[in-house]
Write an enzyme that holds these catalytic residues in place. Structure first.
Site, PDB file in Angstrom:
ATOM      1  N   ILE A 114      13.392  81.024  75.816  1.00 37.78           N
ATOM      2  CA  ILE A 114      13.013  79.843  76.621  1.00 37.78           C
ATOM      3  C   ILE A 114      14.150  78.832  76.784  1.00 37.78           C
ATOM      4  O   ILE A 114      13.983  77.810  77.417  1.00 37.78           O
ATOM      5  CB  ILE A 114      11.758  79.127  76.039  1.00 37.78           C
ATOM      6  CG1 ILE A 114      11.933  78.801  74.546  1.00 37.78           C
ATOM      7  CG2 ILE A 114      10.503  79.955  76.258  1.00 37.78           C
ATOM      8  CD1 ILE A 114      10.792  77.997  73.938  1.00 37.78           C
ATOM      9  N   ARG A 116      18.616  77.718  75.612  1.00 38.96           N
ATOM     10  CA  ARG A 116      19.839  77.925  74.816  1.00 38.96           C
ATOM     11  C   ARG A 116      20.115  76.661  74.026  1.00 38.96           C
ATOM     12  O   ARG A 116      19.981  75.560  74.539  1.00 38.96           O
ATOM     13  CB  ARG A 116      21.037  78.172  75.734  1.00 38.96           C
ATOM     14  CG  ARG A 116      21.193  79.591  76.182  1.00 38.96           C
ATOM     15  CD  ARG A 116      22.538  79.766  76.844  1.00 38.96           C
ATOM     16  NE  ARG A 116      23.614  79.822  75.865  1.00 38.96           N
ATOM     17  CZ  ARG A 116      23.971  80.921  75.217  1.00 38.96           C
ATOM     18  NH1 ARG A 116      23.346  82.050  75.417  1.00 38.96           N
ATOM     19  NH2 ARG A 116      24.955  80.900  74.340  1.00 38.96           N
ATOM     20  N   LYS A 137      14.647  78.478  67.022  1.00 33.52           N
ATOM     21  CA  LYS A 137      16.078  78.371  67.350  1.00 33.52           C
ATOM     22  C   LYS A 137      16.804  79.399  66.501  1.00 33.52           C
ATOM     23  O   LYS A 137      16.591  79.462  65.283  1.00 33.52           O
ATOM     24  CB  LYS A 137      16.605  76.977  66.981  1.00 33.52           C
ATOM     25  CG  LYS A 137      16.133  75.865  67.889  1.00 33.52           C
ATOM     26  CD  LYS A 137      16.815  74.564  67.507  1.00 33.52           C
ATOM     27  CE  LYS A 137      16.538  73.495  68.544  1.00 33.52           C
ATOM     28  NZ  LYS A 137      17.285  72.263  68.287  1.00 33.52           N
ATOM     29  N   ASP A 230      21.726  61.398  69.303  1.00 31.57           N
ATOM     30  CA  ASP A 230      21.717  62.140  70.572  1.00 31.57           C
ATOM     31  C   ASP A 230      20.386  61.934  71.292  1.00 31.57           C
ATOM     32  O   ASP A 230      19.835  62.873  71.857  1.00 31.57           O
ATOM     33  CB  ASP A 230      21.973  63.630  70.288  1.00 31.57           C
ATOM     34  CG  ASP A 230      22.456  64.380  71.535  1.00 31.57           C
ATOM     35  OD1 ASP A 230      22.749  63.723  72.556  1.00 31.57           O
ATOM     36  OD2 ASP A 230      22.521  65.620  71.491  1.00 31.57           O
TER      37      ASP A 230
END
Length: 371
Positions: A114, A116, A137, A230
């Protein structure tokens, strides 16, 4: 693999964290010069790591007798009370079992790819034991140890958190390669994609609630001394009833202040506070700056910040006082909050506790006005 004290390819840093008392031990695997080695790690006046030797007959030993299996060798060392090596004097007192979130790789069935990530692919998957659908992941096998450590750091940070606006960790798989982080599957996907797809039907009230969800998640992280570093729409996920969950903790740090020492590679310039860009200094107030950008993304329904400007141009303009104008139909109070988040001096910005209060009040006022 059936033994609880076997921890697969758990990195050395994690091992050191688990072994706290003299005599604590576990067994793990590591790769040196492309060769897989089995290592006995023991806490004994510090941490000692013994590579299991293989004899010409294919048996296993340290300094004493050899055994046909590693399991028998470890049980001999444990039951005999003899030191692993004469020089180290290290004695095995207590096997340290795998933590509850150390899942077996075979428990996870990978389904569709689904996305990267920085370290490898992301899959929709299913847990064998419960048939629960999850997101996984994976970490590319060929990456150096340093990167694998960074990859697992996200799991280490997430396993301590439990909040409806933070993506939930289910477990990590370190029994064999590839190592994997297993998380809850959040059905709506990335917030950025969701905003762009549903731009024409999202109401201002819904956008306000998204800002409130993000503030709630960030207030929780701030209380835990976690700097995300982030925060952006691409790193948030949309769950049921449009709930926003903060995700992607690959750059996160658990400290009140974090100084970047490894250069400014991969820094999301247009989301990052000036003091972090100029001096590499991160605090929770840097996340506040990013939160202002996130709110701008939400109200612009997935717009690109500083559109048409290069990273260096945007940075230059911010340093001279430029701030993005409000997206169309942004409530005045919401834009005022964005501007407060973008105060040049971090101490002039509100913290997330204050932000949450402001957005919560706005949301309530909004609900009342529609009743």
């Amino acid at each position: 693999m059936d033994e609880e004290w076997f921890h697969g390819v758990l990195p050395r840093e994690e091992v050191v964290r688990l072994l706290t008392q003299d005599g604590d031990f576990l067994v793990r695997e590591t790769t040196r010069n492309d060769e897989c080695q089995t290592v006995l790690s023991v806490c004994w006046g510090g941490h000692k790591h013994f590579i299991v030797q293989t004899t010409a007959e294919g048996h296993y030993r340290f300094e004493g007798p050899a055994f046909p299996s590693i399991r028998e060798l470890i049980l001999y060392q444990f039951n005999s009370g003899l030191p692993v090596t004469g020089r180290s004097g290290a004695i095995l007192y207590k096997p340290i079992p795998r933590e509850r979130w150390e899942l077996n790789n075979d428990d996870v069935i990978l389904l569709d790819k689904i996305g990267r990530g920085n370290f490898g692919d992301v899959y929709k998957a299913q847990l064998k034991s419960t048939s629960q659908e999850v997101a996984v992941k994976t970490c590319r096998v060929t990456l150096p140890e340093e990167h694998k450590k960074k990859f697992l750091q996200e799991g280490r940070i997430l396993k301590q958190y439990d909040h409806p606006n933070i993506v939930k960790l289910i477990g990590i798989c370190v029994q064999k390669q590839p190592i994997m982080i297993v998380m809850e599957l959040v059905p709506g996907g990335s917030l950025l994609t969701f905003l762009r797809k549903n731009a024409s039907i999202l109401t201002e009230g819904q956008l306000m609630n998204m800002c409130l969800d993000a503030a709630a998640g960030m207030r929780y992280l701030e209380s835990k001394n976690c700097i995300h570093r982030d925060l952006a729409a691409r790193n948030c996920l949309v769950g049921y009833a449009n709930t926003v969950k903060i995700s992607d903790f690959g750059m996160s740090r658990e400290e009140e202040e974090y100084i970047v020492s490894d250069g400014m590679k991969q820094i999301p310039i247009k989301w990052t506070a000036p003091e972090a860009l100029n001096f590499g200094k991160y605090t929770s107030l840097c996340d506040v700056w990013s939160y202002g950008i996130l709110c701008w993304e939400i109200f612009s329904r997935g717009g690109t910040p500083y559109s048409g400007m290069s990273n260096s141009k945007a940075r230059e303009k911010i340093d001279t006082g430029y701030r993005m104008p409000a997206p169309e139909n942004t409530p005045d109070e919401m834009y005022r909050l964005m501007l407060r988040c973008w105060e040049y001096q971090p101490e002039n910005r509100p913290n997330f506790e204050q932000i949450y209060t402001v957005v919560d009040t706005l949301c309530q006022a909004y609900r009342v006005s529609f009743l």
